[in-house]
Write a protein that holds these residues in place. Sequence first.
Motif, PDB file in Angstrom:
ATOM      1  N   ASP A 227     -97.882  -9.505-112.097  1.00  0.00           N
ATOM      2  CA  ASP A 227     -98.423 -10.860-111.992  1.00  0.00           C
ATOM      3  C   ASP A 227     -99.915 -10.788-111.657  1.00  0.00           C
ATOM      4  O   ASP A 227    -100.284 -10.302-110.598  1.00  0.00           O
ATOM      5  N   PRO A 228    -100.767 -11.299-112.540  1.00  0.00           N
ATOM      6  CA  PRO A 228    -102.214 -11.226-112.278  1.00  0.00           C
ATOM      7  C   PRO A 228    -102.635 -12.013-111.037  1.00  0.00           C
ATOM      8  O   PRO A 228    -103.719 -11.784-110.491  1.00  0.00           O
ATOM      9  N   ASP A 229    -101.777 -12.913-110.576  1.00  0.00           N
ATOM     10  CA  ASP A 229    -102.117 -13.699-109.387  1.00  0.00           C
ATOM     11  C   ASP A 229    -101.682 -13.020-108.090  1.00  0.00           C
ATOM     12  O   ASP A 229    -101.995 -13.512-107.004  1.00  0.00           O
ATOM     13  N   SER A 230    -100.974 -11.906-108.198  1.00  0.00           N
ATOM     14  CA  SER A 230    -100.582 -11.188-106.975  1.00  0.00           C
ATOM     15  C   SER A 230    -101.828 -10.604-106.327  1.00  0.00           C
ATOM     16  O   SER A 230    -102.711 -10.077-107.010  1.00  0.00           O
ATOM     17  N   SER A 231    -101.874 -10.647-105.014  1.00  0.00           N
ATOM     18  CA  SER A 231    -102.996 -10.046-104.310  1.00  0.00           C
ATOM     19  C   SER A 231    -102.908  -8.527-104.388  1.00  0.00           C
ATOM     20  O   SER A 231    -101.824  -7.969-104.612  1.00  0.00           O
ATOM     21  N   THR A 232    -104.035  -7.870-104.177  1.00  0.00           N
ATOM     22  CA  THR A 232    -104.046  -6.407-104.172  1.00  0.00           C
ATOM     23  C   THR A 232    -103.123  -5.881-103.076  1.00  0.00           C
ATOM     24  O   THR A 232    -102.397  -4.913-103.269  1.00  0.00           O
ATOM     25  N   ALA A 233    -103.154  -6.541-101.926  1.00  0.00           N
ATOM     26  CA  ALA A 233    -102.319  -6.088-100.808  1.00  0.00           C
ATOM     27  C   ALA A 233    -100.841  -6.171-101.154  1.00  0.00           C
ATOM     28  O   ALA A 233    -100.069  -5.251-100.848  1.00  0.00           O
ATOM     29  N   LEU A 234    -100.433  -7.260-101.793  1.00  0.00           N
ATOM     30  CA  LEU A 234     -99.019  -7.404-102.121  1.00  0.00           C
ATOM     31  C   LEU A 234     -98.616  -6.427-103.213  1.00  0.00           C
ATOM     32  O   LEU A 234     -97.524  -5.855-103.164  1.00  0.00           O
ATOM     33  N   ARG A 235     -99.493  -6.220-104.172  1.00  0.00           N
ATOM     34  CA  ARG A 235     -99.204  -5.228-105.218  1.00  0.00           C
ATOM     35  C   ARG A 235     -99.032  -3.848-104.591  1.00  0.00           C
ATOM     36  O   ARG A 235     -98.180  -3.072-105.004  1.00  0.00           O
ATOM     37  N   THR A 236     -99.879  -3.556-103.632  1.00  0.00           N
ATOM     38  CA  THR A 236     -99.785  -2.258-102.960  1.00  0.00           C
ATOM     39  C   THR A 236     -98.454  -2.133-102.227  1.00  0.00           C
ATOM     40  O   THR A 236     -97.782  -1.107-102.312  1.00  0.00           O
ATOM     41  N   SER A 237     -98.059  -3.180-101.508  1.00  0.00           N
ATOM     42  CA  SER A 237     -96.762  -3.160-100.823  1.00  0.00           C
ATOM     43  C   SER A 237     -95.627  -2.987-101.824  1.00  0.00           C
ATOM     44  O   SER A 237     -94.667  -2.257-101.565  1.00  0.00           O
ATOM     45  N   ALA A 238     -95.737  -3.669-102.968  1.00  0.00           N
ATOM     46  CA  ALA A 238     -94.704  -3.562-103.994  1.00  0.00           C
ATOM     47  C   ALA A 238     -94.648  -2.149-104.567  1.00  0.00           C
ATOM     48  O   ALA A 238     -93.567  -1.619-104.855  1.00  0.00           O
ATOM     49  N   THR A 239     -95.797  -1.531-104.723  1.00  0.00           N
ATOM     50  CA  THR A 239     -95.849  -0.155-105.230  1.00  0.00           C
ATOM     51  C   THR A 239     -95.132   0.792-104.274  1.00  0.00           C
ATOM     52  O   THR A 239     -94.323   1.621-104.690  1.00  0.00           O
ATOM     53  N   PHE A 240     -95.451   0.670-102.999  1.00  0.00           N
ATOM     54  CA  PHE A 240     -94.788   1.530-102.013  1.00  0.00           C
ATOM     55  C   PHE A 240     -93.290   1.251-101.975  1.00  0.00           C
ATOM     56  O   PHE A 240     -92.477   2.167-101.789  1.00  0.00           O
ATOM     57  N   ALA A 241     -92.918  -0.009-102.126  1.00  0.00           N
ATOM     58  CA  ALA A 241     -91.498  -0.341-102.115  1.00  0.00           C
ATOM     59  C   ALA A 241     -90.787   0.298-103.308  1.00  0.00           C
ATOM     60  O   ALA A 241     -89.680   0.814-103.168  1.00  0.00           O
ATOM     61  N   LEU A 242     -91.427   0.272-104.478  1.00  0.00           N
ATOM     62  CA  LEU A 242     -90.823   0.931-105.644  1.00  0.00           C
ATOM     63  C   LEU A 242     -90.668   2.428-105.397  1.00  0.00           C
ATOM     64  O   LEU A 242     -89.662   3.026-105.766  1.00  0.00           O
ATOM     65  N   ALA A 243     -91.660   3.016-104.767  1.00  0.00           N
ATOM     66  CA  ALA A 243     -91.574   4.440-104.434  1.00  0.00           C
ATOM     67  C   ALA A 243     -90.447   4.694-103.442  1.00  0.00           C
ATOM     68  O   ALA A 243     -89.757   5.703-103.516  1.00  0.00           O
ATOM     69  N   ASP A 244     -90.238   3.754-102.533  1.00  0.00           N
ATOM     70  CA  ASP A 244     -89.227   3.924-101.484  1.00  0.00           C
ATOM     71  C   ASP A 244     -87.806   3.716-101.990  1.00  0.00           C
ATOM     72  O   ASP A 244     -86.856   4.157-101.338  1.00  0.00           O
ATOM     73  N   VAL A 245     -87.633   3.018-103.114  1.00  0.00           N
ATOM     74  CA  VAL A 245     -86.284   2.784-103.624  1.00  0.00           C
ATOM     75  C   VAL A 245     -85.576   4.115-103.853  1.00  0.00           C
ATOM     76  O   VAL A 245     -84.374   4.256-103.634  1.00  0.00           O
ATOM     77  N   GLY A 246     -86.328   5.113-104.335  1.00  0.00           N
ATOM     78  CA  GLY A 246     -85.758   6.442-104.474  1.00  0.00           C
ATOM     79  C   GLY A 246     -84.806   6.579-105.650  1.00  0.00           C
ATOM     80  O   GLY A 246     -83.825   7.331-105.586  1.00  0.00           O
ATOM     81  N   ARG A 247     -85.077   5.841-106.720  1.00  0.00           N
ATOM     82  CA  ARG A 247     -84.235   5.933-107.912  1.00  0.00           C
ATOM     83  C   ARG A 247     -85.125   6.102-109.131  1.00  0.00           C
ATOM     84  O   ARG A 247     -86.241   5.589-109.171  1.00  0.00           O
ATOM     85  N   ILE A 248     -84.598   6.746-110.151  1.00  0.00           N
ATOM     86  CA  ILE A 248     -85.397   7.030-111.330  1.00  0.00           C
ATOM     87  C   ILE A 248     -85.817   5.735-112.028  1.00  0.00           C
ATOM     88  O   ILE A 248     -86.915   5.644-112.582  1.00  0.00           O
ATOM     89  N   GLU A 249     -84.957   4.713-111.978  1.00  0.00           N
ATOM     90  CA  GLU A 249     -85.327   3.471-112.677  1.00  0.00           C
ATOM     91  C   GLU A 249     -86.490   2.768-111.990  1.00  0.00           C
ATOM     92  O   GLU A 249     -87.315   2.124-112.641  1.00  0.00           O
ATOM     93  N   ALA A 250     -86.573   2.899-110.661  1.00  0.00           N
ATOM     94  CA  ALA A 250     -87.696   2.304-109.941  1.00  0.00           C
ATOM     95  C   ALA A 250     -88.978   3.057-110.253  1.00  0.00           C
ATOM     96  O   ALA A 250     -90.036   2.458-110.446  1.00  0.00           O
ATOM     97  N   LEU A 251     -88.876   4.378-110.327  1.00  0.00           N
ATOM     98  CA  LEU A 251     -90.040   5.181-110.661  1.00  0.00           C
ATOM     99  C   LEU A 251     -90.500   4.873-112.083  1.00  0.00           C
ATOM    100  O   LEU A 251     -91.697   4.779-112.363  1.00  0.00           O
ATOM    101  N   ARG A 252     -89.528   4.684-112.973  1.00  0.00           N
ATOM    102  CA  ARG A 252     -89.858   4.340-114.369  1.00  0.00           C
ATOM    103  C   ARG A 252     -90.619   3.020-114.403  1.00  0.00           C
ATOM    104  O   ARG A 252     -91.620   2.881-115.103  1.00  0.00           O
ATOM    105  N   THR A 253     -90.151   2.042-113.637  1.00  0.00           N
ATOM    106  CA  THR A 253     -90.823   0.744-113.574  1.00  0.00           C
ATOM    107  C   THR A 253     -92.275   0.917-113.145  1.00  0.00           C
ATOM    108  O   THR A 253     -93.192   0.311-113.708  1.00  0.00           O
TER     109      THR A 253
END
Lengths: 345, 208
Positions: A227-253
Motif C-alpha cells: 500500500d503506497p499510503d502505508s508509512s515507512t514505520a508500518l512497512r518496516t514492522s510488517a517486514t519484520f512480522a513477515l520474517a517472524d512468521v517463519g514459513r516459506i510462504e511468508a518469505l516468498r511474499t
Amino acid sequence: MRSIRWPLAAAVASVAVVGALALGFTASDGRVFAALPTPVPDRPSDAELISALEDPGGLGSPDLLGIAQQLWARRSAMDRSQLTAVLLDPARPRVVRELMVDLLAGDPDRSLIADDMRSLLADESLDQEIRARIISQSRFGAADSGLLSSLAKQGEDRVAFFALKQLSAVDTRTAGAIARETIAAAGAASDERLSAAYKTLIRCGAVKDDAPTRIAFVAHLEDVLNDPDSSTALRTSATFALADVGRIEALRTLLQSPAADRALVAGAIDQNAAVIKAALHPDADEPTIALAVQAMEAHPLKDLAGPLEAVRKNVTSVELTRRLDAVMARIASEGVMSNPKWSQE
Amino acid sequence: MKPMHIRFVRSTALALVILLVSVAQALAATGNQGYAVYRNGVVVGATDQWHSALMALPHTTSGSLPVIHAPGGRGYVQYGTWKEFIAAKTYQGTYRPKSAPASADRDNFAYMARRLVDEQIPYSLLYQVNYSVSKAGKWVDPGDITGMRCDGVIEYVYEWYGFRVFGGDSVWDVTRALSVNKTAHSGTAVTPRTQAQSYLVKVTASLP
C-alpha cells in the motif's frame, strides 16, 4: 551546608577513586567486575544522591552513572515516596525521572510490580512516556491481565504498545484476541498499535499454530507492504512480522513484494535460513528452488550451498540452472554462515 | 503422463515465475553501513566516555537518518540525523569488530539495528542490554530487551551475529540470556570509549 559538604565530598571522592580504579582494571584486560560499587561509610543520604543527579557540583565530581549505581544498590531500602515525588515532577530531566521508574520497578527477575506503581499507571495525568516506561520496566503477573488489557485497549498509543507486549507474557489468549481485533480494524488503528499487534500475534503462537490465522495475517502484511499510503514505520514492522512468521510462504511474499525494503530483505533471509533449508528437501519443486536461489542472490549463505546442490537434479529450466550456478559461485566467494540463534529457543 | 496442454501450462507458469523472480537485486552493504561511529562529550566520573551509534546508511550524506542510536534522555533506540548524533561534540572515528565482517554480515547488522528501533526499546543507564533473564529463552531476542544503552546497541548487534566485542571468554556474548553475562555488561565495566578503543578496530578517522 559547608559542614556537610566536606565529609560528603570525601566520601564521594573515595567512591570515585574506587570506581576509577575498577574502570581502568576492567578496561585494560576485559575482566568482569561487579557493576555495583562497594558501600562506603559516611555515604551521602538518599536525598543528597537524588539531588546530585542534576547537580554534580553539589557533591564534588560524581557522575550520573556512578550515582545511579549507588541508588540501585540501595533501592530496596529507599523511601519510595521520595522516588515517586521526583518521578511525578515534570520539571525534572527525563533521564532522571526514568531512573526513578527503574528504581521503583526494581529487578523484574525478583519481584512483581508494586501497588504504588499500579496506581501510577491508572493516573492519566501522568505523561504517557513515564507510564510506558513503568509498563516496560515492571514485571506483571496473571492477576494484572485486566489492568494490562485495559491499557492495551484504551491507553495512549505508546502505553498501549508496551501494555500489549507485556500482556502477551502473562495472558497469551487475551493478548492474542486484542491483537486480532486491532488487525481486523486496521483502518482505525495507529501504526504503533498495529506494530504491537503484529509482534503479539507472532509471540502468542496463533500464527504458528493456526493456518487460517497465518494465511490471513500474511495477506494483511502483504497489503500493508504494497500500500503506497502505508508509512515507512508500518512497512518496516510488517517486514519484520513477515520474517517472524517463519514459513516459506511468508518469505516468498516478502521476496516477491516490489515494495519491500531491499535493505531489510537480506536480514530476513538470514533469519529464515532454517526455513529455506527445510524447504529444499529431496522433492523440492522448481518454484521453491527458484525462491531459494533468489534469496541467495540477495544474501549468500554458505550453509545453503549443500542443500541447493542436492536439489540441482530437480531443475529442468535452463535459466534457473544458470542462476543456480551463478549463486553457488557467489556463495563460494562472498557467502557467510547463517545465524543459528534465530531458530534456537 | 499428464496431458500435453497441462504440461504446457505448468511449464509456462514456471517460466513466468522464474522470469519474475529473476530480477533479483544483489544486496550488499556499502560504505560504512553496519559500522559503529563514536563522538565525545559524555562524561562519566572524570573521563569522557563518548557516545556511540550504528551506521544504518553507507554515509552521513546517504539520507537524512544515517544512524541508529540510544540517546540518553530522549527515550528509545531510534534513527538519528548526523547532527543529532554529534550534538555539537567531536567525532571520534568509525569502528568495526576485530574479526572483519563481510558485506553480508554488515547487511545483518543494519537489519538488527532497525529491529531494535521497531521494538521501541527504552534507554537504560545501568545495563548495556537490560532484560528479564527468567522471561528470555536461551538468547535475548530483540523483543526481550527492556532497555539499552548506546554502547549496548553496538554490543548487541555485533554479538547477536557472533562478532565478539567486550567481555571475558565465558561471558562476552551479551545476547546469551544469563545473569552473569548481563551483569558483565553493566555499569562502567565497559563504556562506549573503552568499547571502541579496546575491543573494536578503527576503520577510518574520516567522517563516514
